[in-house]
Structure formats: structure tokens, C-alpha cells
Design an enzyme around this catalytic site. Structure first.
Site, PDB file in Angstrom:
ATOM      1  N   LEU A  63     -13.442   6.820  -1.241  1.00 43.52           N
ATOM      2  CA  LEU A  63     -13.177   5.317  -1.130  1.00 43.52           C
ATOM      3  C   LEU A  63     -12.244   5.199  -2.550  1.00 43.52           C
ATOM      4  O   LEU A  63     -12.886   5.726  -3.680  1.00 43.52           O
ATOM      5  CB  LEU A  63     -14.299   4.459  -1.199  1.00 43.52           C
ATOM      6  CG  LEU A  63     -14.725   4.448   0.464  1.00 43.52           C
ATOM      7  CD1 LEU A  63     -16.152   3.799   0.152  1.00 43.52           C
ATOM      8  CD2 LEU A  63     -13.980   3.091   0.911  1.00 43.52           C
ATOM      9  N   SER A  64     -11.189   4.663  -2.584  1.00 44.63           N
ATOM     10  CA  SER A  64     -10.530   4.174  -3.823  1.00 44.63           C
ATOM     11  C   SER A  64     -11.321   3.110  -4.596  1.00 44.63           C
ATOM     12  O   SER A  64     -12.138   2.592  -3.916  1.00 44.63           O
ATOM     13  CB  SER A  64      -9.157   3.806  -3.642  1.00 44.63           C
ATOM     14  OG  SER A  64      -8.309   5.049  -3.137  1.00 44.63           O
ATOM     15  N   ALA A  65     -10.959   2.848  -5.826  1.00 41.21           N
ATOM     16  CA  ALA A  65     -11.520   1.801  -6.630  1.00 41.21           C
ATOM     17  C   ALA A  65     -11.153   0.307  -5.839  1.00 41.21           C
ATOM     18  O   ALA A  65     -10.303   0.284  -5.587  1.00 41.21           O
ATOM     19  CB  ALA A  65     -11.102   1.970  -8.043  1.00 41.21           C
ATOM     20  N   TYR A  69      -7.700  -1.031  -4.099  1.00 42.62           N
ATOM     21  CA  TYR A  69      -7.534  -1.655  -2.877  1.00 42.62           C
ATOM     22  C   TYR A  69      -7.133  -3.169  -2.732  1.00 42.62           C
ATOM     23  O   TYR A  69      -6.421  -3.543  -1.813  1.00 42.62           O
ATOM     24  CB  TYR A  69      -8.982  -1.524  -1.972  1.00 42.62           C
ATOM     25  CG  TYR A  69      -9.195  -0.198  -1.294  1.00 42.62           C
ATOM     26  CD1 TYR A  69      -8.394   0.532  -0.866  1.00 42.62           C
ATOM     27  CD2 TYR A  69     -10.559   0.241  -1.511  1.00 42.62           C
ATOM     28  CE1 TYR A  69      -8.703   1.896  -0.076  1.00 42.62           C
ATOM     29  CE2 TYR A  69     -11.090   1.541  -1.123  1.00 42.62           C
ATOM     30  CZ  TYR A  69     -10.000   2.253  -0.525  1.00 42.62           C
ATOM     31  OH  TYR A  69     -10.353   3.592  -0.025  1.00 42.62           O
TER      32      TYR A  69
END
Length: 359
Positions: A63-65, A69
Site C-alpha cells: 500500500l502506498s502512503a 493516494y
């Protein structure tokens, strides 16, 4: 990367922080973020880190930060009915938020390299549809994920209104990504450590804008020395919705309208009350200055910034004593689901209107 905003205690607290830091700037993006709990996309045992503004990776799951997003969602300028392609779709967290905005007449496709991650994304999606009240508060475009390398997409694939790539794109792949985009469409991807928004203004014209400095792992390239050449990735077909699907959409839409008329004070997307944040102050010592009185220098104390903050916080605390304690919020009621279950209809038809899902 990440860490641009303070850690939150829960999903709403995280969104409050993203709004305060101006990463979330529009209401539709805020609603999508509040509707889907980021913690639901973490593995058991790691959820404590879900509301920190940091990327997370465990094996192939990534998951990106949150600040990344939110910038992506804002840069895509999503609207109902658009087609969306997520290259490196991962857990499906972003694709599900996009689906809440583009609605049932949109297109929502994702390509992910790892089969186990696609399986995980489908599990998370199934759980969202079965158990989240947000699913019934929004008209949703369900994502469809395929396994494959996004650099091997079939050359006869259709184009999309919006595209996001969740891995670092090298300059020699930039044009490959652009070709997947319709004229007037928006592509958001990291190029040379910059999250970049690209708008296709014509058949061979583009406008680019850097959004944010980022650090992404690069796209995985196929090894051309392999004797067995991989098959091209075939994206899902753009098919017309069936009459059954259209009927379900319009019946649910009609029921939602009736519920809103019966409950005019009901909000579509509940928001948590804003928490008061204490002022952050730089630490300074008390400052003395000197003034001339006649022919003498007399020391004159000045209040520092720290003193002003302490005084303000004291006033805030005194005011809080006079405020009644906040009552705990009542649990959210899924009005649409309750309405469908109360109708004098066969159970099979109720299940159909609930997308064949049981809570």
C-alpha cells in the site's frame, strides 16, 4: 515514502489530517476516503500502522502512503461514467475508492503482476460488498482485476479516460503508457521521482505537470532472454450492461431516493466530528530587550511565542470545561439494506437486489 501528515487514531482521524494538510481538497475525494477503512486492507497483526501516513509492504502486498493516494485521486479528476485503468492495482484499495466516484456506468479495470495479490484484492473487494454499509450508500463500479505484467498489455486493447500506474515508470516506457489513454484523458504516474499528471490534449499532443516528489519501486520488466515469451495481457472486455443489471441499478436508485425523502436530515456519507488539535509551538526562551529612559538602559521583558501559545491553550482548556461531553455516536443504520429486506418480495428477489450478498 510518506509521513507528510500526523498519524491518526482511526480512518476518520487520518482523513482529517489529510484535509488539514491540503492533500484532500474536494468533497468527492473526501467521501471516498471516508467510505473505505484503510485498515481493512492490512493483514491481521499490522492494522495498528494503517492510519499512519506511511507506505506498507508485506511480501507482495503493498500500500502506498495515504498522502500519495489522495494526491492521485485529486489529480485524476474523477467523474461518474468514466473508464479507469489501474496499472499495478495491488490490494484494490485505490480501485475501490475510484469505483465509488465513477459509479455503476463506469469501467474499472486493474492489472497486477502477482496472482496472490489479485486473490487478496478480490477477497478485500468481496468483504467490502458484503459487509460495508458504504457499498449501499454509493452507486458502485465494481473493479475487475487481471493477472499480468502491465508492460505486456495486448496491442489491440481499448483506451481509457483515466489511468494510474503505481510503480516507477522509466522514460522509455512513457509513450507506451500514453497510448493507453483516450484524447482528453488523464494519466497519473511516477516518472523520475516525480508524481506526474499527463493530459492527452490531441492525437499527438500532451500536457504534463509535476505534482509531488515521490520514490516508487520501478516497473518490473519482462526478461527478453527467456525462451518462453509470456502471453500478452488481455484486459476485460467493455461490454454493455445486461437488462438485469440495469434493472437492479434503477430499483436500488429509486429505493434510495424514497429513503432520502422519508429521512430528509439523513446524510449520505457520515463524517466524524473534527477533533480539536492543540497548537504546535516552537520552543523559545523569554526575550529581554532594553529601552533608554533618560540616559539609562532599562531591561524590558517581552512575551515569547511559547508564552502566547501556553496562554491560548489555557483559554482553550477553560472553554472546554464549559462544554458538555460529546455523546457517543449511534451505530450507522444501513437504510437501503433494511428497506429491501422489509419489502414483501420473494427472498430470491431480495438477494438479487442485495447483489446476492448476505451480511
Amino acid at each position: 515514502m510518506g509521513g507528510a501528515v500526523s498519524a491518526g487514531e482511526d480512518n476518520d482521524d487520518l482523513i482529517d489530517n489529510l484535509k488539514e494538510a491540503q492533500y484532500i481538497r474536494t468533497e468527492r475525494v473526501e467521501q471516498a476516503f471516508r467510505a473505505i477503512d484503510r485498515g481493512d486492507y492490512y493483514l491481521e497483526g499490522y492494522r495498528d500502522n494503517a492510519y499512519k501516513d506511511l507506505a506498507w509492504k508485506h511480501g507482495n502486498i503493498h500500500l502506498s502512503a495515504p498522502c500519495i493516494y489522495s494526491e492521485v485521486m485529486e489529480a485524476l479528476k474523477l467523474q461518474q461514467g468514466l473508464s479507469f485503468l489501474n496499472l499495478g492495482s495491488g490490494t484494490g484499495y485505490l480501485s475501490t475508492m475510484v469505483g465509488l466516484i465513477i459509479g455503476p456506468f463506469g469501467v474499472n479495470h486493474g492489472v497486477e503482476l502477482h496472482k496472490d495479490v489479485v486473490e487478496y484484492a478480490n477477497e478485500r473487494l468481496d468483504d467490502f460488498i458484503k459487509n460495508s454499509d458504504s457499498f449501499d450508500r454509493f452507486e458502485f463500479c465494481e473493479p475487475h482485476f487481471v493477472v499480468g505484467n502491465c508492460l505486456e498489455i495486448s496491442s489491440d486493447s481499448h483506451q481509457y479516460d483515466r489511468i494510474y500506474c503505481g510503480a516507477g515508470v522509466q522514460k522509455d516506457h512513457e509513450n507506451y503508457m500514453k497510448i493507453l489513454l483516450k484524447v482528453g484523458g488523464i494519466l497519473v504516474m511516477p516518472i523520475e521521482d516525480q508524481l506526474t499528471q499527463i493530459i492527452r490534449t490531441g492525437q499527438s499532443s500532451w500536457e504534463s505537470k509535476n505534482i509531488l516528489a515521490v520514490s516508487f519501486a520501478p516497473l518490473v520488466q519482462q526478461n527478453r532472454t527467456d525462451s518462453n515469451k509470456s502471453e500478452a495481457v488481455v484486459l476485460p472486455a467493455l461490454s454493455v450492461r445486461s437488462l438485469q443489471d440495469l434493472s437492479r441499478i434503477y430499483i436500488r436508485r429509486t429505493l434510495s431516493s424514497l429513503i432520502n425523502e422519508e429521512n430528509p436530515n439523513r446524510t449520505n456519507t457520515p463524517r466524524a466530528s473534527q477533533k480539536r488539535k492543540r497548537r504546535r509551538c516552537r520552543r523559545r526562551r523569554r526575550i529581554n530587550t532594553y529601552v533608554f529612559v533618560g540616559n539609562q538602559l532599562i531591561p524590558q521583558p517581552l512575551d515569547s511565542e511559547e508564552d502566547e501559545c501556553i496562554e491560548q491553550e489555557s483559554k482553550d482548556e477553560e472553554q472546554e470545561k464549559d462544554i458538555e461531553p460529546i455523546k457517543p455516536e449511534e451505530p450507522q443504520v444501513n437504510h437501503l439494506r433494511d428497506k429491501i429486506l422489509s419489502l414483501p418480495l420473494p427472498e430470491s428477489l431480495k438477494a438479487y437486489l442485495l447483489y446476492y450478498r448476505k451480511k
